[in-house]
Design a protein around this motif. Structure first.
Motif, mmCIF file in Angstrom:
data_model
loop_
_atom_site.group_PDB
_atom_site.id
_atom_site.type_symbol
_atom_site.label_atom_id
_atom_site.label_comp_id
_atom_site.label_asym_id
_atom_site.label_seq_id
_atom_site.Cartn_x
_atom_site.Cartn_y
_atom_site.Cartn_z
ATOM 1 N N VAL B 162 13.231 13.878 56.615
ATOM 2 C CA VAL B 162 13.488 14.106 55.269
ATOM 3 C C VAL B 162 14.217 15.721 55.072
ATOM 4 N N SER B 163 14.372 15.812 53.594
ATOM 5 C CA SER B 163 14.757 17.074 53.193
ATOM 6 C C SER B 163 13.571 16.702 51.593
ATOM 7 N N ARG B 164 13.275 18.436 51.480
ATOM 8 C CA ARG B 164 12.830 17.534 50.029
ATOM 9 C C ARG B 164 13.637 19.271 48.811
ATOM 10 N N PRO B 165 14.757 19.600 49.148
ATOM 11 C CA PRO B 165 15.367 20.501 48.246
ATOM 12 C C PRO B 165 14.781 20.585 46.982
ATOM 13 N N PHE B 166 14.031 22.148 46.496
ATOM 14 C CA PHE B 166 14.065 22.499 45.735
ATOM 15 C C PHE B 166 15.454 21.985 43.950
ATOM 16 N N VAL B 167 15.019 22.120 43.196
ATOM 17 C CA VAL B 167 15.475 22.108 41.654
ATOM 18 C C VAL B 167 14.960 22.467 40.578
ATOM 19 N N TYR B 306 17.037 17.134 36.131
ATOM 20 C CA TYR B 306 17.860 18.079 37.372
ATOM 21 C C TYR B 306 18.605 19.251 37.077
ATOM 22 N N ALA B 307 18.807 19.754 37.791
ATOM 23 C CA ALA B 307 19.866 20.844 37.956
ATOM 24 C C ALA B 307 19.208 22.055 39.574
ATOM 25 N N LEU B 308 20.601 22.810 39.252
ATOM 26 C CA LEU B 308 19.745 23.544 40.608
ATOM 27 C C LEU B 308 19.637 24.675 39.886
ATOM 28 N N MET B 309 18.522 25.448 40.326
ATOM 29 C CA MET B 309 17.776 26.176 39.633
ATOM 30 C C MET B 309 18.916 27.783 40.152
ATOM 31 N N PRO B 310 19.711 28.918 39.528
ATOM 32 C CA PRO B 310 19.393 29.947 39.572
ATOM 33 C C PRO B 310 20.242 30.386 40.718
ATOM 34 N N PRO B 371 17.437 11.980 52.522
ATOM 35 C CA PRO B 371 17.729 11.551 53.768
ATOM 36 C C PRO B 371 17.766 12.556 54.392
ATOM 37 N N ALA B 372 18.494 12.942 55.393
ATOM 38 C CA ALA B 372 19.005 13.923 56.451
ATOM 39 C C ALA B 372 19.928 13.513 57.191
ATOM 40 N N ASN B 373 19.692 12.138 57.430
ATOM 41 C CA ASN B 373 20.649 11.389 57.820
ATOM 42 C C ASN B 373 22.387 11.374 56.881
ATOM 43 N N GLN B 374 23.484 11.924 57.372
ATOM 44 C CA GLN B 374 24.828 12.109 56.405
ATOM 45 C C GLN B 374 25.309 11.003 55.297
ATOM 46 N N ALA B 375 25.424 9.957 56.617
ATOM 47 C CA ALA B 375 25.369 9.281 56.080
ATOM 48 C C ALA B 375 24.596 8.111 54.502
ATOM 49 N N ALA B 376 22.773 8.947 55.361
ATOM 50 C CA ALA B 376 22.809 8.156 53.845
ATOM 51 C C ALA B 376 22.577 9.107 53.043
ATOM 52 N N ALA B 377 22.699 9.942 52.833
ATOM 53 C CA ALA B 377 23.043 11.518 52.201
ATOM 54 C C ALA B 377 24.428 10.805 51.009
ATOM 55 N N LYS B 378 24.928 11.041 52.016
ATOM 56 C CA LYS B 378 26.609 10.560 50.854
ATOM 57 C C LYS B 378 25.980 8.854 50.009
ATOM 58 N N GLU B 379 25.395 8.247 50.607
ATOM 59 C CA GLU B 379 25.428 6.793 49.875
ATOM 60 C C GLU B 379 24.754 7.491 48.614
ATOM 61 N N LEU B 380 23.516 8.009 48.184
ATOM 62 C CA LEU B 380 23.357 8.831 47.540
ATOM 63 C C LEU B 380 23.658 9.560 46.504
ATOM 64 N N GLU B 384 22.635 9.224 39.600
ATOM 65 C CA GLU B 384 22.399 10.587 39.028
ATOM 66 C C GLU B 384 21.404 11.428 38.582
ATOM 67 N N VAL B 385 20.737 11.082 39.198
ATOM 68 C CA VAL B 385 19.330 12.294 39.149
ATOM 69 C C VAL B 385 18.584 12.978 40.528
ATOM 70 N N ILE B 386 19.534 11.967 41.397
ATOM 71 C CA ILE B 386 19.011 12.457 42.957
ATOM 72 C C ILE B 386 20.201 14.011 43.259
ATOM 73 N N ALA B 387 21.226 13.609 42.348
ATOM 74 C CA ALA B 387 22.816 14.075 42.650
ATOM 75 C C ALA B 387 22.730 15.850 42.958
ATOM 76 N N PRO B 388 21.957 16.419 41.863
ATOM 77 C CA PRO B 388 21.779 17.412 41.576
ATOM 78 C C PRO B 388 20.837 18.475 42.979
ATOM 79 N N ALA B 389 19.926 16.701 43.400
ATOM 80 C CA ALA B 389 18.608 17.360 45.167
ATOM 81 C C ALA B 389 19.841 17.605 46.326
ATOM 82 N N LEU B 390 20.343 16.890 45.915
ATOM 83 C CA LEU B 390 21.361 16.056 47.730
ATOM 84 C C LEU B 390 22.551 17.542 47.322
#
Lengths: 328, 453
Positions: B162-167, B306-310, B371-380, B384-390
């Motif tokens: 799994v992935s938990r990127p910071f935003v 959420y948004a990307l950090m600088p 998800p770390a699975n590419q297809a699953a990540a694409k689906e998410l 809108e809320v999740i997109a910046p994290a992806l």
């Protein structure tokens, strides 16, 4: 643990016969006393206890000393049996390029200050709850609250209260004082001492109370007949009875303070501010964050030796292992 | 109250002794169970899996364990024995005992930044073409997620789970009220906006200076954006001017710019989150979608995004040529297979199963972990809320893959810990910051030198 101090002997001046009974075996006591002779003592009864001590204490101790002599870290962990033997290099590194000496100083001073402050508190509390009065049971129960709370809980509560915007600083601001920083910087050392005192004084209280309970009723009567006022009675009659239990309490409490890991870890986190980088935290960080198992074992051995020296002298001095007439 | 003399020494050696006992009664070996072309037959076998306990969703985790157990039994005929660890310390102790004794869990879940340490023990299976095929191919995974699986392409041990990127979260109402139409993309702009957003008891940024993990991520991020990866070949670069500048910026928010609550010098991450959730701060950097449940139950529900950090370092308007526009550390969990495992095929079949698209989407739904699975990540991606994290996941950069990274991380954090009294007093002097960096440089360099041997 108080069982070994059931007979405090304020006026004992007999030689410390059998002081070497370190393994808990029966001491020879006075030579002329009756009972089992030394020849016929059933020493084999010690075998189960001896085995247990070997497995629980001696083998890990030997392992720890061995670890301190090899270069054991994350890279060599898997083939630890063949980890390079480096002699005293870990000890040299611990003494010269780590915070070990400073941590020892912090730990020892913190432990001694905490104990020295808690002893009068504990003894006073024991004296206050010695005589029966209405509500004494309640007072006794309240006194024990800090002692029965787990260290983790005590530290969490104090950490919350001592935040920069926590309840302590709010209260201090209300009375016109600037609280400042409690969990970091020079104050953090005193925070550690304070919270340790708060949590640990009931231990002294318990042992002092057990000592007071051992004072015979006749002693109170005799001193009353002699017209001793409360202070003189306390000073010359009661306190000598407390010497044994309080000495033991002093010893155990100091060691307990030195060994306390949970309190500083929960209060300050790791890495700890340099003012509270006490020995257990240093060993923990070296072991589990830097993965230098050999180096941390060397630190632990050094601290063991440092604690053992005064402990040994102290045990000889107070002769905690001497019982009146050898009876238990 | 057992306070015998050798207590602490005993504690240090306790792990070792248990290891000895285990080693004495356990055999080790690397034989694999009969590999077949298609399905793995695990009838009568039990796979042992060690994973991080979910403090946030304990019941859901138990339910998920059960569900996966049933699915695995249907697929391979084997049972799963689940074990959990609560803290990194628990995990390390567990790995130590297993690594030395050559027995224990077949599959481990590891935090990404812990993967280099695990790699340095040499106790986990390196993934070759055969192994990747068993897992369903390397292409199955989000490419960025593979960034911390090993020191290089041919030496991977970690399989992304799994992935938990910071935003950063921002309060849409507060930004609009200050006339800011979009969140900052450079750190200078970020600080300038934060100044605008600070009025009365409302602050521009919620920062957790006392957190045990947050601070080093800021410093690492600003450093790599300016071209300093901190571990550069066989050199540690903590005393580099780039890193000093990062600390100055990070400290400046409280000492110079005064855009954070002065009390935040004592905050851990949950307290910063609470300040943002109460509407007391406009920006909350260094968070992840895991904060959604807390924010949706707070005063800022519906008012945050959420948004990307600088991604542009302090003092710059674009990344210097050596800099990387890193939006986050590569954060999440990897799965590794123990080298001593006698049922590696079964282990890979299990990992294949839990990294499939449907399982990963379901895992996200229940636990909020991406998800770390590419297809699953694409689906998410359409969420809108999740997109910046992806997006942040795709732009995240792995921390240096070195056994010494743990020490460097510790050093980065320690500089902040020791500077807190100065922060509280209102200024960190140039001399004391330089001295602290110098001290930590020495410690980290020593650790790196050991790693090189």
């Amino acid at each position: 643990m108080a069982s070994s101090v059931t007979e405090p002997r304020p006026s004992d001046s007999s030689p410390a016969a059998g002081a070497a009974a370190g393994s808990g075996g029966p001491t020879p006591g006075e030579k002329r006393r009756k009972g089992l002779s030394e020849k016929n003592r059933p020493l084999w009864l010690l075998i189960p206890g001896g085995l247990l001590m070997t497995v629980v204490i001696l083998v890990p101790l030997a392992m720890g000393i061995w670890m301190s002599l090899i270069d054991l870290d994350q890279y060599t962990l898997r083939r630890w049996v063949s980890a390079e033997f480096i002699g005293i290099l870990n000890y040299i590194e611990a003494a010269t390029s780590s915070d070990l000496l400073r941590s020892i100083w912090l730990s020892v001073s913190f432990a001694v200050i905490s104990t020295v402050v808690t002893i009068p508190l504990g003894v006073a509390a024991a004296v206050v709850t010695q005589n029966a009065y209405r509500g004494r049971a309640l007072v006794r129960s309240i006194f024990l609250i800090p002692y029965v709370l787990p260290s983790f809980v005590v530290a969490s509560v104090w950490r919350t209260m001592l935040q920069p915007d926590g309840i302590v600083n709010v209260a201090l601001t209300n009375i016109g004082m600037d609280g400042g920083l409690w969990l970091n910087g020079p104050n953090s050392y005193w925070t550690l001492v304070w919270v340790e005192i708060w949590a640990a004084w009931p231990f002294i209280y318990l042992l002092a109370l057990s000592g007071l309970q051992a004072v015979d009723h006749e002693v109170h009567e005799a001193s009353a007949l002699d017209g001793a006022l409360w202070w003189n009675k306390l000073r010359y009659v009661i306190f000598p009875y407390l010497k044994g239990p309080v000495s033991l309490a002093f010893l155990l409490a100091t060691l307990n303070h030195i060994n306390n890991f949970t309190l500083p870890y929960v209060l300050f986190g790791a890495p700890a501010p340099s003012d509270v980088n006490v020995l257990p935290i240093l060993v923990y960080v070296t072991s589990f964050q830097s993965f230098r198992f050999g180096l941390s074992a060397a630190m632990a051995v050094v601290s063991l030796v440092l604690i053992a020296i005064p402990l040994f002298i102290y045990l000889r001095a107070v002769r905690l292992d001497v019982h009146e007439g050898g009876k238990k | 109250m057992g306070m015998s003399k050798p207590r602490r020494l005993g504690a240090v050696a306790a792990a070792a002794i248990s290891v000895l006992v285990l080693a004495a009664c356990g055999g080790s070996g690397g034989t694999t169970s009969g590999a077949t072309g298609g399905k793995v037959d695990g009838t009568g076998k039990t796979l042992n899996v060690l994973m991080n306990v979910s403090a946030q969703y304990p019941q859901e985790q138990q339910a998920w364990f059960k569900e996966m157990g049933t699915k695995f039994k249907a697929e391979t005929g084997a049972d799963i024995q689940w074990e959990t660890f609560a803290t990194a310390n628990d995990e390390m102790t567990r790995i130590q005992t297993s690594v030395v004794s050559g027995q224990g869990p077949d599959v481990y879940g590891l935090g990404t930044t812990f993967t280099p340490t695990a790699y340095s023990t040499g106790a986990f299976v390196k993934l070759g073409e055969n192994e990747w095929n068993q897992l369903g191919g390397k292409d199955k995974f989000v490419p960025a997620a593979l960034g911390i699986s090993g020191p290089d392409e041919s030496n991977h041990i970690g399989i992304p789970f799994v992935s938990r990127p910071f935003v950063m979260a921002y309060n849409t109402e507060l930004l609009a009220a200050a006339g800011i139409d979009k969140p900052a993309t450079t750190w200078d702009e970020f600080t300038a906006q934060a100044k605008k957003l600070t009025t009365g008891d409302q602050y521009g940024i919620a920062v957790a200076y006392k957190d045990n993990f947050d601070p080093w991520k800021y410093i690492w991020g600003m450093s790599i954006q300016a071209g300093n990866p901190l571990i550069d070949g066989d050199k540690v670069r903590l005393d580099d001017p780039i890193t000093k500048k990062a600390y100055e910026t990070y400290f400046g928010w409280v000492t110079k710019d005064k855009v954070v609550d002065p009390a935040s010098v004592g905050w851990a991450n949950p307290q910063a989150l609470a300040a943002f959730a109460a509407g007391k701060a406009a920006y909350f950097p260094m968070t992840s979608p895991l904060s959604i449940p807390a924010l949706d139950a707070s005063a800022v529900k519906g008012k945050y995004k959420y948004a990307l950090m600088p991604t542009v370092p302090p003092g710059e308007t674009s990344n210097p040529s050596a800099g990387k526009p890193a939006s986050s550390i590569l954060s999440g969990d990897n799965l590794v297979v123990a080298d001593y495992s006698k049922q590696k095929d079964l282990a890979f079949a299990f990992i294949k199963m839990i990294t499939e698209k449907d399982v990963q989407l379901n895992y996200f739904k229940v636990f909020g972990q991406l998800p770390a699975n590419q297809a699953a990540a694409k689906e998410l991606a359409s969420n809108e809320v999740i997109a910046p994290a992806l997006d942040s996941g795709a732009k995240s950069v792995a921390t240096p893959f070195s056994g010494a990274w743990g020490d460097v991380q510790l050093s980065l954090t320690n500089v902040v810990v020791q500077s807190i009294p100065d922060l509280s007093a209102g200024a960190v002097s140039d001399a004391s910051l330089a001295q602290r960096l110098k001290d930590e440089q020495t410690k980290s360099q020593t650790a790196l030198d050991r790693a090189k041997k």
